[in-house]
Design a protein around this motif. Structure first.
Motif, PDB file in Angstrom:
ATOM      1  N   ASP A  95       0.848  -1.187   0.000  1.00 24.30           N
ATOM      2  CA  ASP A  95       0.000   0.000   0.000  1.00 24.30           C
ATOM      3  C   ASP A  95       0.886   1.240   0.000  1.00 24.30           C
ATOM      4  O   ASP A  95       2.114   1.147   0.105  1.00 24.30           O
ATOM      5  CB  ASP A  95      -0.932   0.015   1.218  1.00 24.30           C
ATOM      6  CG  ASP A  95      -2.239   0.755   0.936  1.00 24.30           C
ATOM      7  OD1 ASP A  95      -2.264   1.600   0.025  1.00 24.30           O
ATOM      8  OD2 ASP A  95      -3.232   0.473   1.632  1.00 24.30           O
ATOM      9  N   ASP A 104      -7.252   6.053  10.393  1.00 22.18           N
ATOM     10  CA  ASP A 104      -8.172   5.166   9.687  1.00 22.18           C
ATOM     11  C   ASP A 104      -7.574   4.660   8.380  1.00 22.18           C
ATOM     12  O   ASP A 104      -7.759   3.497   7.999  1.00 22.18           O
ATOM     13  CB  ASP A 104      -9.516   5.857   9.448  1.00 22.18           C
ATOM     14  CG  ASP A 104      -9.390   7.114   8.598  1.00 22.18           C
ATOM     15  OD1 ASP A 104      -8.294   7.715   8.548  1.00 22.18           O
ATOM     16  OD2 ASP A 104     -10.396   7.502   7.966  1.00 22.18           O
ATOM     17  N   ARG A 105      -6.812   5.527   7.696  1.00 25.20           N
ATOM     18  CA  ARG A 105      -6.140   5.093   6.455  1.00 25.20           C
ATOM     19  C   ARG A 105      -5.023   4.108   6.766  1.00 25.20           C
ATOM     20  O   ARG A 105      -4.822   3.124   6.040  1.00 25.20           O
ATOM     21  CB  ARG A 105      -5.581   6.325   5.734  1.00 25.20           C
ATOM     22  CG  ARG A 105      -4.898   5.991   4.413  1.00 25.20           C
ATOM     23  CD  ARG A 105      -5.877   5.442   3.385  1.00 25.20           C
ATOM     24  NE  ARG A 105      -5.188   5.063   2.154  1.00 25.20           N
ATOM     25  CZ  ARG A 105      -4.630   3.885   1.952  1.00 25.20           C
ATOM     26  NH1 ARG A 105      -4.696   2.940   2.900  1.00 25.20           N
ATOM     27  NH2 ARG A 105      -4.011   3.621   0.811  1.00 25.20           N
ATOM     28  N   TYR A 107      -4.972   2.041   9.321  1.00 23.47           N
ATOM     29  CA  TYR A 107      -5.600   0.776   9.721  1.00 23.47           C
ATOM     30  C   TYR A 107      -6.076  -0.008   8.496  1.00 23.47           C
ATOM     31  O   TYR A 107      -5.944  -1.231   8.436  1.00 23.47           O
ATOM     32  CB  TYR A 107      -6.763   1.055  10.659  1.00 23.47           C
ATOM     33  CG  TYR A 107      -7.297  -0.182  11.332  1.00 23.47           C
ATOM     34  CD1 TYR A 107      -6.557  -0.833  12.316  1.00 23.47           C
ATOM     35  CD2 TYR A 107      -8.538  -0.713  10.980  1.00 23.47           C
ATOM     36  CE1 TYR A 107      -7.036  -1.971  12.940  1.00 23.47           C
ATOM     37  CE2 TYR A 107      -9.026  -1.854  11.599  1.00 23.47           C
ATOM     38  CZ  TYR A 107      -8.270  -2.476  12.574  1.00 23.47           C
ATOM     39  OH  TYR A 107      -8.738  -3.611  13.187  1.00 23.47           O
ATOM     40  N   LYS A 108      -6.606   0.701   7.523  1.00 24.78           N
ATOM     41  CA  LYS A 108      -7.046   0.048   6.296  1.00 24.78           C
ATOM     42  C   LYS A 108      -5.867  -0.633   5.592  1.00 24.78           C
ATOM     43  O   LYS A 108      -5.997  -1.751   5.069  1.00 24.78           O
ATOM     44  CB  LYS A 108      -7.691   1.073   5.371  1.00 24.78           C
ATOM     45  CG  LYS A 108      -8.211   0.492   4.059  1.00 24.78           C
ATOM     46  CD  LYS A 108      -8.852   1.580   3.196  1.00 24.78           C
ATOM     47  CE  LYS A 108      -9.340   1.019   1.878  1.00 24.78           C
ATOM     48  NZ  LYS A 108      -9.947   2.077   1.016  1.00 24.78           N
ATOM     49  N   LYS A 112      -5.157  -4.821   5.025  1.00 26.16           N
ATOM     50  CA  LYS A 112      -4.863  -5.425   3.723  1.00 26.16           C
ATOM     51  C   LYS A 112      -3.694  -6.405   3.831  1.00 26.16           C
ATOM     52  O   LYS A 112      -3.739  -7.521   3.288  1.00 26.16           O
ATOM     53  CB  LYS A 112      -4.534  -4.330   2.709  1.00 26.16           C
ATOM     54  CG  LYS A 112      -4.290  -4.849   1.303  1.00 26.16           C
ATOM     55  CD  LYS A 112      -3.750  -3.764   0.383  1.00 26.16           C
ATOM     56  CE  LYS A 112      -4.735  -2.650   0.170  1.00 26.16           C
ATOM     57  NZ  LYS A 112      -4.232  -1.656  -0.822  1.00 26.16           N
TER      58      LYS A 112
END
Length: 239
Positions: A95, A104-105, A107-108, A112
């Motif tokens: 990523d 939050d980004r 954690y996303k 993945k």
């Protein structure tokens, strides 16, 4: 558990990612460092699952770092410049996080990686014992390049005022790496610090006499500070 390494030349960025990692139960921080070369040694000699990698660093760029490790672990790029995204994805990163990074980004992105690992668990389980057995090589920075040195080739290491020399049977490699860092990276059972200025490969020792070690034509003194630990390692191999 995903073992993480954070590499960024900005201490504030290290602090932010360290804090984020601590909030996620399935992440474990192994090291946060500003040195790309320290990070290379850790990746090559440890079981690292995920690297948070800054793109712009003074010693070694993130893209160069990616090419050297060549897919050894998952990588999430972190940078303030979106133009590096294409380079990263061409090198198959997991990523890309644009600074300033929101939790939050973050954690996303780690979710993945967790999903990718869960899908490949059988392969990882089989391979890890081989990787954990012992590192085969290290990377050190010389004047003009990053040089790969096979650990089995090292005879001894000599520290001088501003640099260290790594001696093999065929060459002497000079690097600005610190003795302490090399001592930490090299396999403990195969190498011993015997003096403030010397680390020796135990397998390459030809003889020990009167507080001196013979390796080839080199006579290496044994310092009082290191004597007990060194001879304990030697005693463990006595028959």
């Amino acid at each position: 558990m995903i073992r993480c390494l954070v590499v960024d030349d900005e201490p504030l960025a290290l602090d932010i990612l360290t804090d984020y990692i601590a909030k996620v139960p399935f992440l474990e921080l192994v090291k946060a460092t500003t040195s790309a070369f320290e990070a290379l040694s850790i990746v090559q000699n440890d079981l690292i699952d995920l690297v948070f990698l800054d793109v712009q660093m003074p010693e070694l760029t993130g893209i160069q770092f990616l090419k050297i490790i060549n897919g050894k672990c998952n990588v999430i790029l972190t940078t303030a410049y979106s133009q590096y995204a294409l380079d990263g994805y061409e090198l198959d990163v997991s990523d890309y996080l644009l600074k300033p990074i929101a939790f939050d980004r973050f954690y996303k992105a780690v979710l993945k990686v967790q999903n990718q690992q869960s899908q490949s668990t059988p392969a990882v389980t089989i391979e890890r014992p081989v990787a954990a057995s012992a590192p085969d090589f290290i990377f050190v920075k010389t004047e003009h390049r990053i040089q790969k040195i096979y650990i089995n080739d090292i005879l001894y290491i000599e520290g001088l005022k501003d640099y260290v020399s790594i001696f093999t049977a065929v060459e002497r490699i000079i690097t600005l790496q610190h003795m302490k860092k090399l001592e930490e990276v090299l396999p403990n059972q195969r190498f011993a610090r015997v003096h403030k200025s010397f680390i020796v490969s135990i397998d390459k020792i030809e003889s020990i006499e009167r507080g001196r070690i013979q390796i080839g034509d080199k006579v290496i003194p044994i310092g009082d500070t290191y004597r007990d630990n060194f001879f304990k390692k030697i005693e463990d191999r006595n028959i």
